[in-house]
Design a protein around this motif. Structure first.
Motif, PDB file in Angstrom:
ATOM      1  N   LEU A   1       2.895 -25.580  61.018  1.00  0.00           N
ATOM      2  CA  LEU A   1       2.957 -25.457  62.473  1.00  0.00           C
ATOM      3  C   LEU A   1       3.420 -26.780  63.085  1.00  0.00           C
ATOM      4  N   SER A   2       4.527 -26.744  63.833  1.00  0.00           N
ATOM      5  CA  SER A   2       4.966 -27.966  64.527  1.00  0.00           C
ATOM      6  C   SER A   2       4.966 -27.742  66.023  1.00  0.00           C
ATOM      7  N   LEU A   3       4.306 -28.646  66.694  1.00  0.00           N
ATOM      8  CA  LEU A   3       4.320 -28.641  68.153  1.00  0.00           C
ATOM      9  C   LEU A   3       5.103 -29.845  68.626  1.00  0.00           C
ATOM     10  N   ASN A   4       6.064 -29.579  69.487  1.00  0.00           N
ATOM     11  CA  ASN A   4       6.844 -30.670  70.075  1.00  0.00           C
ATOM     12  C   ASN A   4       6.586 -30.749  71.560  1.00  0.00           C
ATOM     13  N   LEU A   5       6.196 -31.923  71.994  1.00  0.00           N
ATOM     14  CA  LEU A   5       5.961 -32.133  73.422  1.00  0.00           C
ATOM     15  C   LEU A   5       6.884 -33.234  73.914  1.00  0.00           C
ATOM     16  N   ASN A   6       7.374 -33.059  75.110  1.00  0.00           N
ATOM     17  CA  ASN A   6       8.136 -34.146  75.713  1.00  0.00           C
ATOM     18  C   ASN A   6       7.243 -35.385  75.805  1.00  0.00           C
ATOM     19  N   LEU A   7       7.866 -36.538  75.613  1.00  0.00           N
ATOM     20  CA  LEU A   7       7.141 -37.817  75.568  1.00  0.00           C
ATOM     21  C   LEU A   7       6.224 -38.039  76.773  1.00  0.00           C
ATOM     22  N   GLN A   8       6.595 -37.453  77.921  1.00  0.00           N
ATOM     23  CA  GLN A   8       5.757 -37.627  79.121  1.00  0.00           C
ATOM     24  C   GLN A   8       4.320 -37.162  78.914  1.00  0.00           C
ATOM     25  N   TRP A   9       4.141 -36.212  77.980  1.00  0.00           N
ATOM     26  CA  TRP A   9       2.796 -35.685  77.748  1.00  0.00           C
ATOM     27  C   TRP A   9       1.868 -36.707  77.110  1.00  0.00           C
ATOM     28  N   LYS A  10       2.458 -37.703  76.472  1.00  0.00           N
ATOM     29  CA  LYS A  10       1.669 -38.648  75.692  1.00  0.00           C
ATOM     30  C   LYS A  10       0.529 -39.279  76.498  1.00  0.00           C
ATOM     31  N   ASP A  11       0.801 -39.623  77.731  1.00  0.00           N
ATOM     32  CA  ASP A  11      -0.208 -40.317  78.536  1.00  0.00           C
ATOM     33  C   ASP A  11      -1.089 -39.370  79.350  1.00  0.00           C
ATOM     34  N   ILE A  12      -0.879 -38.083  79.180  1.00  0.00           N
ATOM     35  CA  ILE A  12      -1.669 -37.129  79.955  1.00  0.00           C
ATOM     36  C   ILE A  12      -3.028 -36.918  79.268  1.00  0.00           C
ATOM     37  N   ASP A  13      -4.025 -36.687  80.083  1.00  0.00           N
ATOM     38  CA  ASP A  13      -5.398 -36.507  79.593  1.00  0.00           C
ATOM     39  C   ASP A  13      -5.486 -35.456  78.477  1.00  0.00           C
ATOM     40  N   ASP A  14      -6.273 -35.753  77.445  1.00  0.00           N
ATOM     41  CA  ASP A  14      -6.408 -34.856  76.287  1.00  0.00           C
ATOM     42  C   ASP A  14      -6.897 -33.452  76.663  1.00  0.00           C
ATOM     43  N   GLU A  15      -7.777 -33.370  77.642  1.00  0.00           N
ATOM     44  CA  GLU A  15      -8.299 -32.049  78.022  1.00  0.00           C
ATOM     45  C   GLU A  15      -7.175 -31.148  78.555  1.00  0.00           C
TER      46      GLU A  15
ATOM     47  N   GLU B   1       1.436 -30.357  62.753  1.00  0.00           N
ATOM     48  CA  GLU B   1       1.840 -31.681  63.250  1.00  0.00           C
ATOM     49  C   GLU B   1       2.205 -31.600  64.722  1.00  0.00           C
ATOM     50  N   LEU B   2       1.887 -32.705  65.403  1.00  0.00           N
ATOM     51  CA  LEU B   2       2.180 -32.809  66.830  1.00  0.00           C
ATOM     52  C   LEU B   2       3.176 -33.950  67.005  1.00  0.00           C
ATOM     53  N   ASN B   3       4.332 -33.625  67.599  1.00  0.00           N
ATOM     54  CA  ASN B   3       5.354 -34.662  67.815  1.00  0.00           C
ATOM     55  C   ASN B   3       5.653 -34.812  69.295  1.00  0.00           C
ATOM     56  N   TYR B   4       5.965 -36.060  69.650  1.00  0.00           N
ATOM     57  CA  TYR B   4       6.455 -36.318  71.001  1.00  0.00           C
ATOM     58  C   TYR B   4       7.921 -36.686  70.871  1.00  0.00           C
ATOM     59  N   ASN B   5       8.751 -36.126  71.718  1.00  0.00           N
ATOM     60  CA  ASN B   5      10.147 -36.566  71.671  1.00  0.00           C
ATOM     61  C   ASN B   5      10.784 -36.559  73.051  1.00  0.00           C
ATOM     62  N   LEU B   6      11.977 -37.094  73.082  1.00  0.00           N
ATOM     63  CA  LEU B   6      12.684 -37.250  74.356  1.00  0.00           C
ATOM     64  C   LEU B   6      13.769 -36.205  74.526  1.00  0.00           C
ATOM     65  N   ARG B   7      13.922 -35.341  73.519  1.00  0.00           N
ATOM     66  CA  ARG B   7      15.017 -34.364  73.598  1.00  0.00           C
ATOM     67  C   ARG B   7      14.682 -33.213  74.542  1.00  0.00           C
ATOM     68  N   LEU B   8      13.406 -32.945  74.727  1.00  0.00           N
ATOM     69  CA  LEU B   8      13.020 -31.847  75.609  1.00  0.00           C
ATOM     70  C   LEU B   8      13.142 -32.292  77.060  1.00  0.00           C
ATOM     71  N   SER B   9      13.318 -31.316  77.929  1.00  0.00           N
ATOM     72  CA  SER B   9      13.394 -31.697  79.340  1.00  0.00           C
ATOM     73  C   SER B   9      11.979 -31.948  79.873  1.00  0.00           C
ATOM     74  N   ASP B  10      11.907 -32.365  81.110  1.00  0.00           N
ATOM     75  CA  ASP B  10      10.652 -32.834  81.706  1.00  0.00           C
ATOM     76  C   ASP B  10       9.464 -31.899  81.493  1.00  0.00           C
ATOM     77  N   PHE B  11       8.407 -32.430  80.976  1.00  0.00           N
ATOM     78  CA  PHE B  11       7.156 -31.706  80.765  1.00  0.00           C
ATOM     79  C   PHE B  11       7.326 -30.413  79.980  1.00  0.00           C
ATOM     80  N   ASN B  12       8.372 -30.374  79.164  1.00  0.00           N
ATOM     81  CA  ASN B  12       8.578 -29.197  78.348  1.00  0.00           C
ATOM     82  C   ASN B  12       7.880 -29.335  77.002  1.00  0.00           C
ATOM     83  N   SER B  13       7.799 -28.225  76.294  1.00  0.00           N
ATOM     84  CA  SER B  13       7.164 -28.245  74.973  1.00  0.00           C
ATOM     85  C   SER B  13       7.647 -27.022  74.215  1.00  0.00           C
TER      86      SER B  13
END
Ligand SMILES: [Zn+2]
Length: 223
Positions: free
Chosen positions: A43-57, A22-34
């Motif tokens: 397997l859980s991947l957590n990305l800071n919400l800022q990643w959401k709008d970044i290009d898939d590649e 699963e891939l989650n976006y959250n606000l608890r991580l600091s800037d551009f962290n994961s």
């Protein structure tokens, strides 16, 4: 197919995807962290919400980096290259919202004297009145923070702290992966180029031995 599977198959085209992912976006991580966690095959991947709008590649490069970390493997892929280039440019993309006249003047002096004005201005801020964390550079925020204990310090002391943090910015920026090397021998050597370094360090020691500002000690009596 989701992004994690896509990232995995591009790394290992011959293997089957072994995870319940699963891939989650959250606000608890600091800037551009994961971060990444693996429990059994979950397997859980957590990305800071800022990643959401970044290009898939670019995101695939980030996910591949996290997968390789879990698998303790090293590999380079076009997506990982893209991701590293993106990371390297974060300081340029980061909006400059914080500054301060005293710190700005120090930055200008140091940039001119030691870096031929080649460093882009970072965010600049005063930290708390700390005697242990004197200054720091946050790459993701492109922010230099200097302890408020140095608000009334001499220019050479302030510039020395600024020089140290700008060396961090300079090194990170130059490195292809945006990785930090902290205080390597190369770093220490560059630091020693600062004029009268020994005397300046003595002056810093005297400042941090002084008690915290009188205002905070006696403020409650006055008010
Ligand atoms: Zn340092």
């Amino acid at each position: 197919m989701n992004l994690i599977q896509e990232a995995y198959f591009r790394l290992f085209p011959d293997r089957e995807f072994p995870y319940d992912a699963e891939l989650n976006y959250n606000l608890r991580l600091s800037d551009f962290n994961s971060n990444v966690r693996l429990y059994g095959n979950k397997l859980s991947l957590n990305l800071n919400l800022q990643w959401k709008d970044i290009d898939d590649e670019i995101k695939i490069g980030l996910i591949q980096t996290l997968l390789l970390k879990i698998l303790k493997q090293k590999k380079n892929t076009p997506n990982i290259e893209l991701y590293h280039n993106f990371i390297k440019n974060i300081p340029i993309l980061t909006p400059k919202t914080e500054t301060d006249n005293v710190l700005e003047a120090s930055f200008q002096r140091v940039n001119r004297q030691f870096f031929s004005n080649q460093i882009e201005p970072p965010n600049l801020t005063w930290g708390t009145d700390s005697r242990t964390k004197l200054a720091s550079y946050n790459f993701h925020r492109d922010m230099i923070s200097v302890s408020a204990a140095f608000k009334t310090a001499s220019e050479r002391v302030l510039d020395y702290l600024m020089y140290h943090e700008l060396l961090h910015k300079w090194q990170k920026f130059r490195h292809k992966n945006g990785r930090s090397f902290y205080h390597t021998s190369e770093f220490r050597e560059a630091e020693r180029e600062y004029p009268q370094q020994k005397e300046v360090e003595e002056e810093i020691k005297r400042i941090i031995k002084r008690p915290a500002s009188k205002k905070s000690l006696f403020g409650w009596l006055i008010n």
